[in-house]
Design a protein around this motif. Sequence first.
Motif, PDB file in Angstrom:
ATOM      1  N   LEU A  17      -2.213 -15.664 -11.950  1.00  0.00           N
ATOM      2  CA  LEU A  17      -1.736 -14.907 -13.108  1.00  0.00           C
ATOM      3  C   LEU A  17      -0.375 -14.282 -12.863  1.00  0.00           C
ATOM      4  O   LEU A  17       0.333 -13.940 -13.811  1.00  0.00           O
ATOM      5  N   CYS A  18       0.009 -14.090 -11.615  1.00  0.00           N
ATOM      6  CA  CYS A  18       1.245 -13.356 -11.318  1.00  0.00           C
ATOM      7  C   CYS A  18       2.476 -14.067 -11.860  1.00  0.00           C
ATOM      8  O   CYS A  18       3.344 -13.438 -12.478  1.00  0.00           O
ATOM      9  N   ARG A  19       2.586 -15.350 -11.611  1.00  0.00           N
ATOM     10  CA  ARG A  19       3.786 -16.084 -12.028  1.00  0.00           C
ATOM     11  C   ARG A  19       3.949 -16.095 -13.555  1.00  0.00           C
ATOM     12  O   ARG A  19       5.028 -15.767 -14.065  1.00  0.00           O
ATOM     13  N   PRO A  20       2.907 -16.473 -14.325  1.00  0.00           N
ATOM     14  CA  PRO A  20       3.090 -16.439 -15.785  1.00  0.00           C
ATOM     15  C   PRO A  20       3.355 -15.030 -16.310  1.00  0.00           C
ATOM     16  O   PRO A  20       4.118 -14.866 -17.264  1.00  0.00           O
ATOM     17  N   LEU A  21       2.747 -14.021 -15.683  1.00  0.00           N
ATOM     18  CA  LEU A  21       3.016 -12.653 -16.125  1.00  0.00           C
ATOM     19  C   LEU A  21       4.471 -12.287 -15.871  1.00  0.00           C
ATOM     20  O   LEU A  21       5.126 -11.684 -16.728  1.00  0.00           O
ATOM     21  N   ALA A  22       5.000 -12.647 -14.707  1.00  0.00           N
ATOM     22  CA  ALA A  22       6.394 -12.337 -14.404  1.00  0.00           C
ATOM     23  C   ALA A  22       7.333 -12.998 -15.417  1.00  0.00           C
ATOM     24  O   ALA A  22       8.303 -12.388 -15.883  1.00  0.00           O
ATOM     25  N   THR A  23       7.030 -14.238 -15.783  1.00  0.00           N
ATOM     26  CA  THR A  23       7.855 -14.932 -16.772  1.00  0.00           C
ATOM     27  C   THR A  23       7.765 -14.255 -18.132  1.00  0.00           C
ATOM     28  O   THR A  23       8.782 -14.074 -18.818  1.00  0.00           O
ATOM     29  N   ALA A  24       6.554 -13.867 -18.532  1.00  0.00           N
ATOM     30  CA  ALA A  24       6.373 -13.203 -19.826  1.00  0.00           C
ATOM     31  C   ALA A  24       7.060 -11.844 -19.848  1.00  0.00           C
ATOM     32  O   ALA A  24       7.643 -11.454 -20.871  1.00  0.00           O
ATOM     33  N   LEU A  25       7.000 -11.104 -18.752  1.00  0.00           N
ATOM     34  CA  LEU A  25       7.692  -9.820 -18.667  1.00  0.00           C
ATOM     35  C   LEU A  25       9.191 -10.002 -18.834  1.00  0.00           C
ATOM     36  O   LEU A  25       9.855  -9.251 -19.567  1.00  0.00           O
ATOM     37  N   ALA A  26       9.756 -10.990 -18.143  1.00  0.00           N
ATOM     38  CA  ALA A  26      11.195 -11.240 -18.241  1.00  0.00           C
ATOM     39  C   ALA A  26      11.574 -11.658 -19.659  1.00  0.00           C
ATOM     40  O   ALA A  26      12.576 -11.187 -20.216  1.00  0.00           O
ATOM     41  N   ARG A  27      10.760 -12.505 -20.267  1.00  0.00           N
ATOM     42  CA  ARG A  27      11.048 -12.974 -21.625  1.00  0.00           C
ATOM     43  C   ARG A  27      11.052 -11.806 -22.619  1.00  0.00           C
ATOM     44  O   ARG A  27      11.836 -11.772 -23.561  1.00  0.00           O
ATOM     45  N   ALA A  28      10.147 -10.828 -22.391  1.00  0.00           N
ATOM     46  CA  ALA A  28      10.050  -9.681 -23.296  1.00  0.00           C
ATOM     47  C   ALA A  28      11.020  -8.559 -22.939  1.00  0.00           C
ATOM     48  O   ALA A  28      11.047  -7.524 -23.624  1.00  0.00           O
ATOM     49  N   GLY A  29      11.790  -8.726 -21.860  1.00  0.00           N
ATOM     50  CA  GLY A  29      12.718  -7.685 -21.445  1.00  0.00           C
ATOM     51  C   GLY A  29      12.039  -6.473 -20.856  1.00  0.00           C
ATOM     52  O   GLY A  29      12.576  -5.367 -20.899  1.00  0.00           O
ATOM     53  N   LEU A  30      10.866  -6.681 -20.257  1.00  0.00           N
ATOM     54  CA  LEU A  30      10.082  -5.571 -19.715  1.00  0.00           C
ATOM     55  C   LEU A  30       9.891  -5.680 -18.201  1.00  0.00           C
ATOM     56  O   LEU A  30       9.094  -4.943 -17.627  1.00  0.00           O
ATOM     57  N   GLY A  31      10.627  -6.571 -17.552  1.00  0.00           N
ATOM     58  CA  GLY A  31      10.431  -6.784 -16.127  1.00  0.00           C
ATOM     59  C   GLY A  31      11.242  -5.868 -15.232  1.00  0.00           C
ATOM     60  O   GLY A  31      10.986  -5.807 -14.021  1.00  0.00           O
ATOM     61  N   ALA A  32      12.197  -5.134 -15.787  1.00  0.00           N
ATOM     62  CA  ALA A  32      13.050  -4.290 -14.957  1.00  0.00           C
ATOM     63  C   ALA A  32      12.239  -3.185 -14.291  1.00  0.00           C
ATOM     64  O   ALA A  32      11.383  -2.551 -14.924  1.00  0.00           O
ATOM     65  N   GLY A  33      12.519  -2.947 -13.020  1.00  0.00           N
ATOM     66  CA  GLY A  33      11.879  -1.858 -12.303  1.00  0.00           C
ATOM     67  C   GLY A  33      10.531  -2.190 -11.725  1.00  0.00           C
ATOM     68  O   GLY A  33       9.908  -1.348 -11.072  1.00  0.00           O
ATOM     69  N   ILE A  34      10.022  -3.405 -11.932  1.00  0.00           N
ATOM     70  CA  ILE A  34       8.721  -3.795 -11.377  1.00  0.00           C
ATOM     71  C   ILE A  34       8.935  -4.362  -9.978  1.00  0.00           C
ATOM     72  O   ILE A  34       9.585  -5.394  -9.802  1.00  0.00           O
ATOM     73  N   ALA A  35       8.394  -3.670  -8.978  1.00  0.00           N
ATOM     74  CA  ALA A  35       8.610  -4.053  -7.579  1.00  0.00           C
ATOM     75  C   ALA A  35       7.518  -4.971  -7.044  1.00  0.00           C
ATOM     76  O   ALA A  35       7.693  -5.603  -5.998  1.00  0.00           O
ATOM     77  N   GLY A  36       6.392  -5.036  -7.718  1.00  0.00           N
ATOM     78  CA  GLY A  36       5.306  -5.876  -7.246  1.00  0.00           C
ATOM     79  C   GLY A  36       4.162  -5.879  -8.230  1.00  0.00           C
ATOM     80  O   GLY A  36       4.064  -4.999  -9.098  1.00  0.00           O
ATOM     81  N   MET A  37       3.290  -6.875  -8.136  1.00  0.00           N
ATOM     82  CA  MET A  37       2.112  -6.930  -8.996  1.00  0.00           C
ATOM     83  C   MET A  37       0.907  -7.362  -8.173  1.00  0.00           C
ATOM     84  O   MET A  37       1.029  -8.167  -7.241  1.00  0.00           O
ATOM     85  N   HIS A  38      -0.228  -6.780  -8.507  1.00  0.00           N
ATOM     86  CA  HIS A  38      -1.438  -6.972  -7.714  1.00  0.00           C
ATOM     87  C   HIS A  38      -2.603  -7.305  -8.651  1.00  0.00           C
ATOM     88  O   HIS A  38      -3.040  -6.431  -9.411  1.00  0.00           O
ATOM     89  N   PRO A  39      -3.112  -8.548  -8.622  1.00  0.00           N
ATOM     90  CA  PRO A  39      -4.303  -8.865  -9.411  1.00  0.00           C
ATOM     91  C   PRO A  39      -5.459  -7.948  -9.021  1.00  0.00           C
ATOM     92  O   PRO A  39      -5.647  -7.626  -7.853  1.00  0.00           O
ATOM     93  N   MET A  40      -6.209  -7.520 -10.004  1.00  0.00           N
ATOM     94  CA  MET A  40      -7.293  -6.569  -9.792  1.00  0.00           C
ATOM     95  C   MET A  40      -8.645  -7.253  -9.941  1.00  0.00           C
ATOM     96  O   MET A  40      -8.740  -8.372 -10.431  1.00  0.00           O
ATOM     97  N   ALA A  41      -9.667  -6.580  -9.483  1.00  0.00           N
ATOM     98  CA  ALA A  41     -11.015  -7.146  -9.504  1.00  0.00           C
ATOM     99  C   ALA A  41     -11.402  -7.596 -10.906  1.00  0.00           C
ATOM    100  O   ALA A  41     -11.105  -6.928 -11.893  1.00  0.00           O
ATOM    101  N   ASP A  42     -12.076  -8.732 -10.985  1.00  0.00           N
ATOM    102  CA  ASP A  42     -12.514  -9.274 -12.269  1.00  0.00           C
ATOM    103  C   ASP A  42     -13.819  -8.587 -12.659  1.00  0.00           C
ATOM    104  O   ASP A  42     -14.912  -9.037 -12.313  1.00  0.00           O
ATOM    105  N   THR A  43     -13.694  -7.481 -13.384  1.00  0.00           N
ATOM    106  CA  THR A  43     -14.872  -6.677 -13.713  1.00  0.00           C
ATOM    107  C   THR A  43     -15.208  -6.670 -15.197  1.00  0.00           C
ATOM    108  O   THR A  43     -16.154  -6.016 -15.604  1.00  0.00           O
ATOM    109  N   GLY A  44     -14.424  -7.361 -16.016  1.00  0.00           N
ATOM    110  CA  GLY A  44     -14.674  -7.321 -17.452  1.00  0.00           C
ATOM    111  C   GLY A  44     -14.682  -8.700 -18.075  1.00  0.00           C
ATOM    112  O   GLY A  44     -13.975  -9.606 -17.640  1.00  0.00           O
TER     113      GLY A  44
END
Length: 362
Positions: A17-44
Amino acid sequence: MPDTASRPDTPQAPSALCRPLATALARAGLGAGIAGMHPMADTGLAHHHLWLDREDDDWVARLPKQSQMRLDPAANLAYQAACFTRASRGGHAPALHGLLPPGPELPRGGLLVDAIRGRPARLPEDLPRLAEALASLHTLAVPEAPERAPLLSPADPWAAMREEVGEQAHFLDQAELSDEARRLIEAELAALPRRLPPGPSAEPRLISFDAHPGNFLVTEDGRAVLVDLEKCRYGLVGFDLAHASLYTSTTWDLTSRAELTPAEVAAFYRHWIAATSYEGEVETLLACRRAMWLWSLTWCAKWRASHRRARDTEDRGEDWSEALSDDALIAHVRERVDHYLSVAAIEHVRREHRELQRLLSP
């Protein structure tokens, strides 16, 4: 059902999920300032979550697996955005920071909300905190009817709930229930009143409609935060109070599981009444409790009948396919569904209801 977000020590959700999320963030102009991303437990069953490290306050990305509201991807995001925007005004829900439109990378898009650093709710000690968090929703000013969209706002919330339960009850035929379990559920369905008496508890307020304890985190300062707000609507407060304290809710989530006594549940109701200054008509609150329990039971029947279906590859609306979630999560849900639809669990809740009525009656 379960959909919480607290940062894990070891990522367990798919790292893909990290790579597509990074692309979507950049496309939406919301990727600035994000230093890292961590997938979380699948609980829902409804979302994947990723924790986003930022220079200032961290965010959580909520990436829908499906829409429990049966909405198309864009409408689903708009609905959830309204949920977070309105509920956060009470101070006990994450604020919304952005929306990722559906696109090639994320067919259902995503939301960016405050990351809440906290622990799972501990019951019964955190029940007063949960009551205060719900009170923060229930005491918000209610907009005029034309301004409540896109959130659901039925003219008669009780009739709408009866209709929703009745619709889910059609799945009882496919749920492979024992004869006795089916008889008991049918008797409870028949016991739902046609109408509710007038009073504050019968008037529509902003409610979560998914307030089971596993959807709360408790911060270091002791504030309970309701982190999953997919299904907010203008409805009856008794549905939230029930969902926060029913046996089928408090024993659902592994991190907050507890079996409450009727006395503990009664104290929770009284704390909410004190926090809201509502008189809290017992007849109405307990009718809502029975309806919410039956909503949960008929949802269990629906899930049992639906989860083995193939995934909707077009990513449209509601989709309970087990292919969307981790095997361990599906095994947990299956075990809980089987238990709640058993005669022993149904009789347990019926006994609790009678005792709660005695404890709360004037």
